[in-house]
Scaffold this active site. Structure first.
Site, PDB file in Angstrom:
ATOM      1  N   ASP A 138       0.855  -1.174   0.000  1.00 24.68           N
ATOM      2  CA  ASP A 138       0.000   0.000   0.000  1.00 24.68           C
ATOM      3  C   ASP A 138       0.900   1.236   0.000  1.00 24.68           C
ATOM      4  O   ASP A 138       2.095   1.139   0.318  1.00 24.68           O
ATOM      5  CB  ASP A 138      -0.893  -0.038   1.244  1.00 24.68           C
ATOM      6  CG  ASP A 138      -1.753   1.194   1.375  1.00 24.68           C
ATOM      7  OD1 ASP A 138      -2.305   1.636   0.354  1.00 24.68           O
ATOM      8  OD2 ASP A 138      -1.876   1.719   2.494  1.00 24.68           O
ATOM      9  N   LYS A 139       0.356   2.383  -0.337  1.00 22.60           N
ATOM     10  CA  LYS A 139       1.164   3.600  -0.344  1.00 22.60           C
ATOM     11  C   LYS A 139       0.930   4.447   0.904  1.00 22.60           C
ATOM     12  O   LYS A 139       1.832   4.667   1.703  1.00 22.60           O
ATOM     13  CB  LYS A 139       0.880   4.444  -1.599  1.00 22.60           C
ATOM     14  CG  LYS A 139       1.755   5.692  -1.697  1.00 22.60           C
ATOM     15  CD  LYS A 139       1.379   6.552  -2.865  1.00 22.60           C
ATOM     16  CE  LYS A 139       0.114   7.333  -2.593  1.00 22.60           C
ATOM     17  NZ  LYS A 139       0.288   8.390  -1.572  1.00 22.60           N
ATOM     18  N   THR A 140      -0.304   4.889   1.074  1.00 20.27           N
ATOM     19  CA  THR A 140      -0.604   5.818   2.154  1.00 20.27           C
ATOM     20  C   THR A 140      -0.490   5.125   3.509  1.00 20.27           C
ATOM     21  O   THR A 140      -1.178   4.139   3.776  1.00 20.27           O
ATOM     22  CB  THR A 140      -2.019   6.393   1.992  1.00 20.27           C
ATOM     23  OG1 THR A 140      -2.121   6.989   0.706  1.00 20.27           O
ATOM     24  CG2 THR A 140      -2.313   7.417   3.071  1.00 20.27           C
TER      25      THR A 140
ATOM     26  N   GLU B 119      -9.138  14.547   5.568  1.00 18.14           N
ATOM     27  CA  GLU B 119     -10.269  15.380   5.959  1.00 18.14           C
ATOM     28  C   GLU B 119      -9.891  16.338   7.078  1.00 18.14           C
ATOM     29  O   GLU B 119     -10.262  17.515   7.081  1.00 18.14           O
ATOM     30  CB  GLU B 119     -11.426  14.486   6.392  1.00 18.14           C
ATOM     31  CG  GLU B 119     -12.748  15.201   6.457  1.00 18.14           C
ATOM     32  CD  GLU B 119     -13.900  14.225   6.608  1.00 18.14           C
ATOM     33  OE1 GLU B 119     -13.941  13.545   7.654  1.00 18.14           O
ATOM     34  OE2 GLU B 119     -14.737  14.150   5.700  1.00 18.14           O
TER      35      GLU B 119
ATOM     36  N   GLY C  86      -4.857   3.741  -4.389  1.00 18.58           N
ATOM     37  CA  GLY C  86      -6.067   4.350  -4.922  1.00 18.58           C
ATOM     38  C   GLY C  86      -5.822   5.735  -5.489  1.00 18.58           C
ATOM     39  O   GLY C  86      -6.743   6.362  -6.008  1.00 18.58           O
ATOM     40  N   ASP C  87      -4.583   6.229  -5.412  1.00 15.30           N
ATOM     41  CA  ASP C  87      -4.269   7.563  -5.908  1.00 15.30           C
ATOM     42  C   ASP C  87      -4.264   7.606  -7.435  1.00 15.30           C
ATOM     43  O   ASP C  87      -4.237   6.574  -8.115  1.00 15.30           O
ATOM     44  CB  ASP C  87      -2.901   8.014  -5.388  1.00 15.30           C
ATOM     45  CG  ASP C  87      -2.944   8.346  -3.918  1.00 15.30           C
ATOM     46  OD1 ASP C  87      -4.046   8.614  -3.415  1.00 15.30           O
ATOM     47  OD2 ASP C  87      -1.883   8.326  -3.275  1.00 15.30           O
TER      48      ASP C  87
ATOM     49  N   LYS D 204      -6.941  -5.097  -4.867  1.00 16.81           N
ATOM     50  CA  LYS D 204      -5.601  -5.374  -4.353  1.00 16.81           C
ATOM     51  C   LYS D 204      -5.429  -6.873  -4.105  1.00 16.81           C
ATOM     52  O   LYS D 204      -4.417  -7.479  -4.490  1.00 16.81           O
ATOM     53  CB  LYS D 204      -5.367  -4.610  -3.054  1.00 16.81           C
ATOM     54  CG  LYS D 204      -5.261  -3.100  -3.202  1.00 16.81           C
ATOM     55  CD  LYS D 204      -4.992  -2.442  -1.849  1.00 16.81           C
ATOM     56  CE  LYS D 204      -4.891  -0.937  -1.960  1.00 16.81           C
ATOM     57  NZ  LYS D 204      -4.588  -0.293  -0.656  1.00 16.81           N
TER      58      LYS D 204
ATOM     59  N   ASP E 111      -1.227  -0.849   6.154  1.00 18.71           N
ATOM     60  CA  ASP E 111      -1.432  -0.315   7.496  1.00 18.71           C
ATOM     61  C   ASP E 111      -2.888  -0.108   7.860  1.00 18.71           C
ATOM     62  O   ASP E 111      -3.193   0.192   9.012  1.00 18.71           O
ATOM     63  CB  ASP E 111      -0.708   1.029   7.643  1.00 18.71           C
ATOM     64  CG  ASP E 111      -1.431   2.147   6.904  1.00 18.71           C
ATOM     65  OD1 ASP E 111      -1.820   1.928   5.729  1.00 18.71           O
ATOM     66  OD2 ASP E 111      -1.608   3.225   7.492  1.00 18.71           O
TER      67      ASP E 111
ATOM     68  N   ASP F   8      -6.443  -2.725   3.617  1.00 17.18           N
ATOM     69  CA  ASP F   8      -5.365  -3.616   3.170  1.00 17.18           C
ATOM     70  C   ASP F   8      -5.527  -5.039   3.695  1.00 17.18           C
ATOM     71  O   ASP F   8      -4.706  -5.907   3.381  1.00 17.18           O
ATOM     72  CB  ASP F   8      -4.007  -3.071   3.625  1.00 17.18           C
ATOM     73  CG  ASP F   8      -3.733  -1.682   3.101  1.00 17.18           C
ATOM     74  OD1 ASP F   8      -3.985  -1.451   1.906  1.00 17.18           O
ATOM     75  OD2 ASP F   8      -3.293  -0.820   3.885  1.00 17.18           O
TER      76      ASP F   8
END
EC number: 7.6.2.1
Length: 1102
Positions: free
Chosen positions: A416-418, A506, A685-686, A805, A825, A829
């Site tokens: 995952d990225k974020t 947010e 998801g980016d 994913k 994280d 995921d």
């Protein structure tokens, strides 16, 4: 991380893998009907008949005092190895076929069963202790028209209970009333879904007035709802009360595992209790993962068993021939024992006798030793201080002991990225408003504007480099004000100035609006209050159109103090731009350029828009909205369709850009893992530009990659065309000349459907597009996607959902037959983590859901290189050396019996005495091989990190495979030949100085056994690459133990006390004298033995 019980005891419940649903329920519940304060009525239904289902008692333990022994033994004998050795034990109890005493098998078998039973009992006792604490936790509930204190376990479906602030929710409750205004209550769901944000729940207005205990005690409403399920984000039901019905949704529910926060008290009706709660419905068994070595061992054990049968058949045939040709001559004075009456039956019994004798080629101690070694490797991971994060006080944790050596064979990492590669701490950096970009850094030396000087509610830690935005706010530009108004209204943030947001993005946006003068202050179910440039403004909140992974947007409909109705929306630009009014085309192009620029800087972007609604439009839509909201079937689909109607013809305001910085050490970690030939795929998801920039930042994409291959498309044909233009027409993924990297992106819903639906037919429910078209391409599109991706050095998949994913991971697992690792994280995921061979959870900003589902966990991505290149490589190396040596020593031990069969008339006589056979694997040779399997190293840990190429042997499975296995058993067979025939050749014609022959059974047995123990001990000393004090103690201590026991066993003292148990006669000094006599009369024997040992051991190490 150490979790305190009073803070996180639901964490323990959630990870329990021993939860068992009652076996006495033989029905399928289609709907649930619950009447408040009426236990007698509720017990009429099937779900309330069983005491387990009717109560709130949780049982995560498998055993009790009575059932432990039979149930545990039943489970253990489901293992093929244990059943096999039990079968051998039964054979040994038959006198006609057993030449070994029963204790040679029962001692190691009982030892293995006992160790496993103690481990299972300990785990079950810990689980039982934890659940007892939970079951006995106090709660207040209505009983006989009054509040009474009771234990959690005694709560029943239909009871009304009272919760107080900071208290865990005891069961799945329908919220009836709250002490907060408008019957709101705030809950924390980190232990349930892994999200650390605060959520708000509200009771129905019709029950919110039941705050008085007397009214609640007399409440007799009836709820008809869905049966128990594991869907945490939805609930569908209806409340029937006073001849009226009221729809119920997830917003009215408090789920077990949540914590009541910032709410003095509330009351709830128990809908699901105990095992029926959504928490427990989600805590079933995790899929059992096995390593490739485990699967190979299963195959090898079958081969060994076949080899054992072949040896038994050969020796049985030899017995038949010998009995017919030679044994018949001795029938007059040495007849067959009953019931043997012919040579064929004698051969049949001989076969089973040799199966018993030769069974040590697969000793039961092998399986115990493997588990002990894996446990030791797990402790090394837990104790590694270099994987400890002092900032979060979090240590690395091996949450499983079965996958350690698999860490040394990873070929694909899915990340995952974020929050995994990045810190998931968002800061508002740039924005685009009405076609103008803000957020540039014109002069870094210029002192930043102090926001608190003109806005006392500003955040002192907030900084924004471009002063022109603040100037636009102060001069009153309408577009800028409307932009910031969207940020202050369109969100789910709660409380006053300590914002509790559902996502870091947010929170960053609301904080930015606050600093520019649009301060969110409070919310009620029907209003949102803000301070706009110092003036308090209260908006009437007409509707909230929720965000989800399918919609990828959120909207609110508000009425301002002047009476104007407006819809505000924020979401992904690809989704929002499709719903804009046609007059926004030019502004959309300018904003798109800004978005691409922001994404190029690695920023996370959102687009903002609004739509004015007339009173007639609002009333007509609100009527349809209320109808969909009250629907009892397909409610979510109806709401989604209604949302789609109103979110059209919007006016674009601009876009936001939020920065999520990389974690420390991410680029270095990815670079080192790439050098280890590990392929890293980022699934995010980016949007594409953001992912590309992050790819360069973390060194997945490098400057030497002259071309980035991008697959874009709006249709199936365009995607196939883009891929087929480059993908070589080959059946296997061979490395191409170019391009060296790849970025695979899904931009539209159609493409996302193509990309996902060919992986899983269930994707139909997620996209309102014809799925049959994608299914027609399922087989060949799957292969094209994989060939494109596998031929590249780096892969980034953009705009993917959590389910996609997992589907990408499953695709690689199925077709590449490579070891995969997934790391993430957040709760999104979890499916990917569970699908991969190895799942790693990052304990970051998004709760512990990923950690709960993982096999290993730590707090920083950079620790992954140490987990794989040090612990993983060492674990694989140690396990491979352990297995090679274990099979070698046991073939050397067992094959001596095979050769001896040709010299004892195939009578199934053993070479060694029974005590030696019993102790060989559990005393004489067990500890040295354990020490090697736990502590051995080939190079220090620093060299493992400096030279990542050392990791490749594990990926290629070079250290233990079928070839290495055959080499080991060949070496063992060769050793057995030397150990048997040299003593036999020497002793068969040797005599003592007084002329007495040395060819007696005792001397031959002791000589062979002693040579065997010495040889295998020297062999493991040569195989050991890293010597510790423990290795020295175990190797030489085992040799000393052997000689100590040997002298004791062959002493006249034991023979005189137990003559039937110790058949070997004579003094303990007899065999050394015999060996000395042999060597004196055969001086060339010493030279011969030296040559044999040198040829065997030195060549083996080379």
């Amino acid at each position: 991380m150490v979790y305190r019980w009073h803070q996180n005891y639901f964490y323990i419940l959630y990870i329990s893998v021993h939860f068992y649903i009652s076996e006495f329920v033989f029905f399928t519940e289609e709907e649930r009907r619950v009447r408040a304060n009426d236990r007698e009525y509720n017990e009429k239904f099937q779900y309330a008949v069983s005491h387990t289902y009717n109560s709130n008692c949780i049982m995560t333990s498998k055993y009790n005092i009575i059932t432990f022994l039979p149930v545990n033994l039943f489970e253990q004998f489901q293992e093929v190895a244990n059943t096999y050795f039990l079968f051998l034990l039964i054979l040994q109890l038959i006198p006609q076929i057993s030449s070994l005493s029963w204790f040679t098998t029962i001692v190691p078998l009982v030892l293995v069963l006992s160790i496993t039973a103690v481990k299972d009992a300990t785990d079950d006792y810990v689980s039982l202790t934890h659940t007892h604490i939970v079951n006995k936790y106090p709660i207040l509930f209505f009983h006989f028209l009054s509040l009474q204190k009771e234990k959690w376990m005694n709560v029943r479906v239909g009871d009304i209970i009272k919760l107080e602030n900071n208290q865990f929710v005891a069961a799945d409750l329908l919220l009836l009333s709250s002490s907060e205004p408008h019957s709101l209550c705030y809950i924390e769901t980190a232990e349930l879904d892994g999200e650390t944000n605060m959520k708000v729940r509200q009771s129905l207005s019709v029950t919110s007035e039941l705050g008085d205990p007397n009214n609640l005690a007399q409440f007799d409403g009836e709820v008809l709802c869905e049966p128990p399920n594991n869907k945490l984000d939805r609930f569908c039901g209806t409340l029937y009360w006073k001849d009226c019905k009221y729809p119920l949704s997830n917003q009215n529910m408090l789920l077990r595992g949540c914590v009541l926060r910032n709410t003095e008290s509330c009351y709830g009706l128990v809908i699901f209790a105990g095992p029926d709660t959504k928490l427990m419905q989600n805590s079933g068994r995790t899929k059992f993962k096995r390593t490739s070595i485990d699967r190979l061992m299963n195959t090898l054990v079958l081969w060994i068993f076949g080899f054992l049968v072949c040896m038994g058949v050969i020796l049985a045939i030899g017995n038949a021939v010998w009995e017919k040709e030679v044994g018949a001559l001795f029938q007059s004075f040495l007849p067959w024992d009953p019931p043997v009456d012919n040579f064929l039956f004698s051969a049949f019994l001989s076969f089973w006798s040799y199966v018993i004798i030769l069974n040590t080629v697969v000793p039961i101690s092998l399986y115990v030793s493997v588990e002990v070694i894996r446990l030791g490797h797990s402790y090394f991971i837990n104790w590694d201080r270099r994987m400890f994060c002092s900032r979060s006080n979090t240590a690395a944790e091996a949450r499983t002991t079965t996958l350690n050596e698999e860490l040394g064979q990873v070929e694909y990492i899915f990340s995952d990225k974020t929050g995994t590669l990045t810190q998931n701490i968002m800061t508002f950096n740039k924005c685009s408003i009405n076609g103008r970009a803000y957020g540039e850094k014109p002069d870094l030396n210029k002192q930043l504007k102090n926001f608190t000087a003109w806005n006392p509610l500003a955040d002192r830690d907030f900084c924004f480099y471009d002063q022109s935005l603040l100037e636009a706010v102060m001069v009153g530009e309408p577009a800028v004000h409307e932009f910031l108004r969207v940020l202050s209204l369109c969100h789910t943030v709660m409380r006053v100035l300590v914002y509790k947001a559902q996502s870091p993005d947010e929170g960053a946006l609301v904080t930015a609006a606050r600093n520019f003068g649009f301060v969110f202050r409070s919310r009620t179910p029907g209003t949102v209050t803000t301070h706009e440039l110092g003036k308090a403004v209260t908006y009437t909140l007409l509707a909230i159109l929720d965000f989800n992974n399918i919609r990828k947007r959120m909207s609110v409909i508000v009425r301002n103090p002047e009476g104007r109705i407006r819809l505000y929306c924020k979401g992904a630009d690809t989704v929002l731009f499709e719903r804009l009014h046609s007059c926004n085309h030019e502004l959309m192009n300018i904003t798109s350029d800004h978005l691409n620029e922001y994404a190029g800087d690695g920023l996370r972007t959102l687009a903002l828009a609004y739509r004015d609604l007339s009173e007639e439009q609002w009333e007509a839509w609100a009527e349809r909205f209320r109808g969909a909201d009250k629907a009892t079937d397909c409610r979510d689909d109806r709401l989604a369709a209604v949302y789609e109607e109103i979110e059209q013809d919007m006016m674009l305001l601009g876009a936001t850009a939020v920065e999520d910085k990389l974690q420390d050490g991410v680029p270095e970690t990815i670079a080192i893992l790439s050098l280890a030939n590990i392929k890293i795929w980022v699934l995010t998801g980016d949007k594409q530009e953001t992912a590309v920039n992050i790819g360069y930042s973390c060194k997945m994409l490098t400057d030497d990659m002259t071309e980035i291959f991008i697959v874009n498309g709006h249709t199936v044909q365009s995607v196939r065309g883009g891929a087929s233009n480059w993908v070589p027409n080959k059946s296997k993924c061979s490395p191409p000349q170019a391009p060296p990297s790849s970025l695979l992106e899904s931009i539209t819903n159609q493409l996302r459907l193509v990309k996902a639906s060919f992986l899983n037919r269930d994707m139909k429910k997620y996209f309102p597009v014809s799925v049959d078209q994608a299914h027609a391409l399922e087989a060949d599109m799957e292969r094209e996607f994989l060939e494109t991706a596998c031929a590249c050095r780096a892969v980034i998949c953009c705009r993917v959902t959590p389910l996609q994913k997992a589907l990408v991971v499953e695709l690689v697992k199925r077709h590449k037959k490579a070891v995969t690792l997934a790391i993430g994280d957040g709760a999104n995921d979890v499916s990917m983590i569970k699908t991969a061979h190895i799942g790693v959870g990052i304990s970051g900003q998004e709760g512990i859901q990923a950690v709960l589902a993982s096999d290993y966990s730590f707090s920083q991505f950079r620790f992954l290189q140490r987990l794989l290149l040090v612990h993983g490589r060492w674990s694989y190396l140690r396990m491979c050396r352990f297995l090679c040596y274990f099979f070698y020593k046991n073939f050397a031990f067992t094959m001596v019996h095979f050769w001896f069969g040709f010299f004892c008339g195939f009578s199934a006589q053993t070479v060694y005495d029974q005590y030696f056979i019993t102790l060989y694997n559990i005393v004489y040779t067990s500890l040295p091989v354990l020490a090697m399997g736990i502590f051995d190293q080939d190079v220090p840990e620093q060299r493992s990190l400096e030279y990542p190429k050392l990791y490749e042997p594990g990926q290629l499975n070079l250290l233990f495979n079928k070839r290495e296995f055959f080499i080991c058993i060949a070496q063992g067979i060769y050793t057995s030949v030397v150990l048997f025939f040299i003593p036999y050749g020497v002793l068969s014609h040797a005599t003592q100085s007084n002329g007495v022959p040395l060819a007696d059974y005792q001397t031959f047995a002791v000589t062979t056994a002693t040579a065997l123990v010495i040889v295998v001990s020297v062999q493991i000393a040569l195989d050991t690459g890293y010597w510790t004090a423990i290795n020295h103690f175990f190797i030489w201590g085992s040799l000393g133990t052997y000689f100590t026991i040997l002298f004791a066993m062959h002493s006249s003292i034991l023979f005189n006390i137990f003559p039937k148990q110790f058949h070997f006669l004579g003094e303990s000094a007899l065999w050394p004298n015999c060996v000395a006599a042999i060597l004196n009369r055969n001086p060339h024997l010493i030279t011969f033995l030296e040559d044999v040992l040198q040829a065997q051991f030195i060549s083996n190490n080379i």
